[in-house]
Design a protein around this motif. Structure first.
Motif: not given
Length: 357
Positions: A207-215
């Motif tokens: 669900k928070n794919y983009d957030q964890f990729v950016r992380r």
């Protein structure tokens, strides 16, 4: 509050509502001081050699009247992304019988898991080590079977199998892999922790794919390591810069608002001070320069003194002198008449005394 924080709070509330009663006292275990041993090792064999393995039925196990040896309980699973639900299930299994339970945990291999259930996040070694370092586990069975058989129970001297009571199906038309164990009276049920599961954790990541990729990109991982295309990486970087700019603008806005509030409070304070000071100055000015002020009174007094000094008293006139002289004569005549009258009164008194018989 962010949506992720609210979701975490809801999950925590769900776990608390489904709280499993914990034992008042956990007995001392050597597994708390060192990692659990591995099945088939010399330590495992030495542990089995310590005891005389006689059958223990469920009633004896629950009452604690089963002799000196601990009850050997087996719990199995994948244990991918080892989480609170796994730990709480193992805690229940460890404390399910008094006074002591020897807990054996079976962990399926990657090959068997991928075939029977699907892809895992952690590899088998990571999952084995996670269980070996759990405080409730005494022994770990690596490459555990999908279905527990009587031969497996005999090999590891297992008295009972612990798992939640929900039927667990498998390929090949099997409705419940624990069906035979339940029929043999060797199954003990544990309670699931609702709202916490490996699938739920993976769903959060997706669900928070983009957030964890950016992380992870911010922590030095390359797009290749994260299997991110050049287009997605560019989009994520742009989004990251946009979010950073938005955050800075929000911070500046907050700082500006705080400064404005502080400046307004300071202005009010300065104005109040000036108002008090101005009242004092005006009062002092009026005391000095007002119509009743000290300076005005000093000017009036000075003017009077100067006028007296410049203009002495005027000389007396003839009329005033004559009037004064006439009044003086009259005063003298009146005094003379009073003396004569007094003298006559004395003579009369003397004459009267001589004429007395």
């Amino acid at each position: 509050m962010s949506s992720s924080a609210m979701a975490t709070r809801r999950k925590r509330k769900t776990v608390e509502e489904n709280e499993v009663p914990r034992p008042a006292k956990v007995p001392h275990r050597s597994s708390c001081c060192r990692p659990a041993i591995t099945a088939g090792s010399a330590e495992s064999e030495a542990e089995k050699a310590r005891w005389d393995f006689y059958p223990i039925d469920l009633e004896s196990a629950r009452s604690g009247n089963h002799g000196p040896r601990p009850v050997r309980v087996y719990a199995d699973g994948i244990f991918d992304l080892f989480h609170a639900g796994h730990a709480r299930m193992l805690e229940q299994a460890k404390n399910i019988f008094p006074p002591e339970v020897y807990l054996i945990v079976g962990v399926c291999s990657d090959k068997l898991t991928h075939c029977m259930k699907g892809q895992t996040v952690m590899n088998e070694w990571e999952r084995y080590e996670g269980l070996r370092n759990c405080r409730y586990v005494d022994e770990v069975v690596e490459d555990a079977p999908w279905i527990v058989t009587p031969d497996f129970l005999e090999l590891h001297k297992i008295d009972f199998v612990a798992h939640d009571d929900i039927p667990y199906g498998a390929k090949g038309g099997i409705d419940d892999v624990y069906k035979d164990i339940k029929a043999a009276g060797k199954f003990v049920a544990t309670q699931r922790t609702e709202g916490v599961s490996t699938s739920d954790i993976i769903a959060r990541l997706v669900k928070n794919y983009d957030q964890f990729v950016r992380r992870n990109l911010a922590r030095g991982y390359t797009a290749k390591e994260l299997n991110v295309s050049f287009f997605n990486k560019t989009k994520i970087n742009m989004q990251e810069k946009f979010d950073q700019t938005k955050k800075k603008m929000k911070d500046v806005k907050t700082m500006s608002k705080d400064l404005m509030n502080k400046g307004r409070d300071k202005s009010f304070e300065i104005i109040n001070r000036w108002d008090e000071r101005s009242r004092e100055i005006i009062g002092s000015f009026l005391d000095l320069f007002g119509s009743e002020g000290a300076l005005n009174r000093a000017l009036i007094d000075g003017r009077t003194i100067i006028q007296r000094a410049i203009s002495p008293p005027s000389s007396p006139t003839r009329a005033s002198s004559a009037a004064s002289y006439g009044s003086d004569e009259n005063d003298g005549e009146e005094e003379q008449d009073e003396v004569v009258n007094h003298r006559d009164s004395i003579q009369v008194d003397e004459y009267s005394d001589d004429d007395l018989p």
